[in-house]
Design an enzyme around this catalytic site. Sequence first.
Site, PDB file in Angstrom:
ATOM      1  N   ASP A  57       0.465   0.153   5.634  1.00 22.51           N
ATOM      2  CA  ASP A  57       1.906  -0.043   5.282  1.00 22.51           C
ATOM      3  C   ASP A  57       3.092   0.989   5.627  1.00 22.51           C
ATOM      4  O   ASP A  57       2.749   2.338   5.521  1.00 22.51           O
ATOM      5  CB  ASP A  57       2.264  -0.030   3.778  1.00 22.51           C
ATOM      6  CG  ASP A  57       1.266  -0.903   2.944  1.00 22.51           C
ATOM      7  OD1 ASP A  57       0.294  -1.406   3.422  1.00 22.51           O
ATOM      8  OD2 ASP A  57       1.294  -1.161   1.722  1.00 22.51           O
ATOM      9  N   GLU A 239       2.832  -7.631  -3.489  1.00 24.35           N
ATOM     10  CA  GLU A 239       2.878  -6.122  -3.066  1.00 24.35           C
ATOM     11  C   GLU A 239       3.976  -5.894  -2.392  1.00 24.35           C
ATOM     12  O   GLU A 239       4.718  -6.846  -1.920  1.00 24.35           O
ATOM     13  CB  GLU A 239       1.675  -5.987  -2.237  1.00 24.35           C
ATOM     14  CG  GLU A 239       0.363  -6.070  -2.876  1.00 24.35           C
ATOM     15  CD  GLU A 239      -0.806  -5.606  -2.063  1.00 24.35           C
ATOM     16  OE1 GLU A 239      -1.833  -5.092  -2.525  1.00 24.35           O
ATOM     17  OE2 GLU A 239      -0.764  -5.790  -0.692  1.00 24.35           O
TER      18      GLU A 239
HETATM   19  C1  FRU Z   1      -0.311  -3.086   0.794  1.00 24.68           C
HETATM   20  C2  FRU Z   1      -1.004  -2.162  -0.187  1.00 24.68           C
HETATM   21  C3  FRU Z   1      -0.116  -1.623  -1.138  1.00 24.68           C
HETATM   22  C4  FRU Z   1      -0.623  -0.267  -1.646  1.00 24.68           C
HETATM   23  C5  FRU Z   1      -1.200   0.096  -0.378  1.00 24.68           C
HETATM   24  C6  FRU Z   1      -2.473   0.918  -0.595  1.00 24.68           C
HETATM   25  O1  FRU Z   1      -1.107  -3.240   2.069  1.00 24.68           O
HETATM   26  O2  FRU Z   1      -2.115  -2.653  -0.647  1.00 24.68           O
HETATM   27  O3  FRU Z   1       0.068  -2.459  -2.150  1.00 24.68           O
HETATM   28  O4  FRU Z   1       0.004   0.476  -2.160  1.00 24.68           O
HETATM   29  O5  FRU Z   1      -1.456  -0.925   0.544  1.00 24.68           O
HETATM   30  O6  FRU Z   1      -2.791   1.599   0.744  1.00 24.68           O
END
Ligand code: FRU
Length: 531
Positions: A57, A239
């Site tokens: 992300d 998310e």
């Molecule tokens: C989204 C996610 C978020 C988390 C991060 C962990 O892709 O699952 O919810 O904070 O990646 O790397």
Amino acid sequence: MKKEFLWLSAAIFIISCDPSADKSDTKQNPSESMREYYSEQHRPQFHFSPESMWMNDPNGMVYYDGEYHLFYQYYPEDIVWGPMHWGHAVSTDMVHWEHLPIALYPDELGYIFSGSAVIDWNNTSGFGSKNNPPLIAIFTYHNIDEERAGKNDYQTQGIAYSTDKGRNWTKYENNPVLPNPGIRDFRDPKVMWYEAGNKWIMTFAVQDQVRFYSSTNLKEWAFESEFGKGIGAQSGVWECPDLFPMQVDGKEKWVLLVSIIPGGTNGGSATQYFTGNFDGKNFVNDNPPETILWMDWGKDNYAGVTWSDIPEKDGRRLFLGWMSNWQYAEQVPTTPWRSAMTIPRTLELKNSDAGMRLISNPVVELKKLRSGEFALEPGMISGNKKVNIGEASKKLVGELEVAFQMRNGSQFGLASEFGIELSNGRGEKVLIGFELAEKRFFIDRSQSGKVNFSPEFPGRHYGDSVPGSDTVKMHLFIDVASVELFADDGHTVMTEIFFPNEDFNKIVLYTKNGSVQLKEGKYYSYRSIWD
Ligand code: FRU
């Protein structure tokens, strides 16, 4: 590991090359031997990707003092997901990036998961001064030991600050600022300054909902409300939300982006959005609960959010997402890095026949990368029509803009399907097209080369059915291993990645079972952002 938590008529004609149309500048591409940096197989040339190792992300996207910051979920020791850090890069145009050292490392409170960053202009936190407002990062701590021990409260929210334009970061001594009340998925804070209420609003994901908390100093947070139970796409965990105001026909509306995994429209992870109103406490959705709105119909745009603190005189709402999908992100055949971000996009909210919709378009800054321009000859297409794009041996790095008219005017009937084929000498291809019967766009990467690394990867993936005019506009951004389709002025967006055994170097306009009129078209070759 990470997701433990989780067609053809016979006529073939070639557009002649008009050398005067080549507006390449005089800059020579360095020879391959000289330019090795960012030239590995499948390496994007105008998308952000880390030099090496794993990225997911985008995080902490904030603009300050002439710089766009891009932090990102980063694991510096492997090309699969692992203990999360915040990688960091800055740009003055969202196009060319300078890599900076890792900004945040895991500590005893946990891995550093996704989050946001803001400029604390009034120094409400006390970490800076009015003259030198601090940058505040708000992120999720993920305590892996507690998760492994079977506890539920292993995700909390923490903050860190910088008073030197994001170069050095200090974590707050009293972290976490928001402890966990015993809920397993409790993460991804996106903070904004809510002017009307003189307070900060934190939006974050809690299982299949989002929560809103508020604060006057970024250190103490109070619950305001929650949103989402039984609303929108629900077949997975929510998310990386983002909440922001937009103007539509002179009125303020609010947009809430929410990523979901699994349950994306074409499988795996994807991002939906809601339109509504927000009063500092509650988000009220405009649409019936069963309405699902996707911001991107392709398989590879996830966890995207928008930049904070874009100056008012700019006024744009700027977005960027992670160009992959958790179904296969850890298996994609790239080395020594994994993943790239989408191109930066401008978001707008517009009323359409279908209702109020979020429109995405590429940022204008990308035009700087245009190095050659090739006009396509308008006319009837029946079968295959090759597009002149200059040096045939070059990999496809550029932008294609075409408008088709679905008017019948040849001995052939109106094509049942038409579009654009990207291909190489080995017969590998990606199709980006439109199916007439269902009036929908698609990207087909079934025969795109390396597809067997995951059963979830190959296939034809569809956008929504579009109401309609008889003109179909397709704007494509093609970068070695990805294509982003902005159809009909950004109303339908599809982002997909692919991995041909040899770089694609050919573009063909094609029809199946009939003909279609090419009204106009242009291809722009791009120079690399890493040159
Ligand atoms: C989204 C996610 C978020 C988390 C991060 C962990 O892709 O699952 O919810 O904070 O990646 O790397």
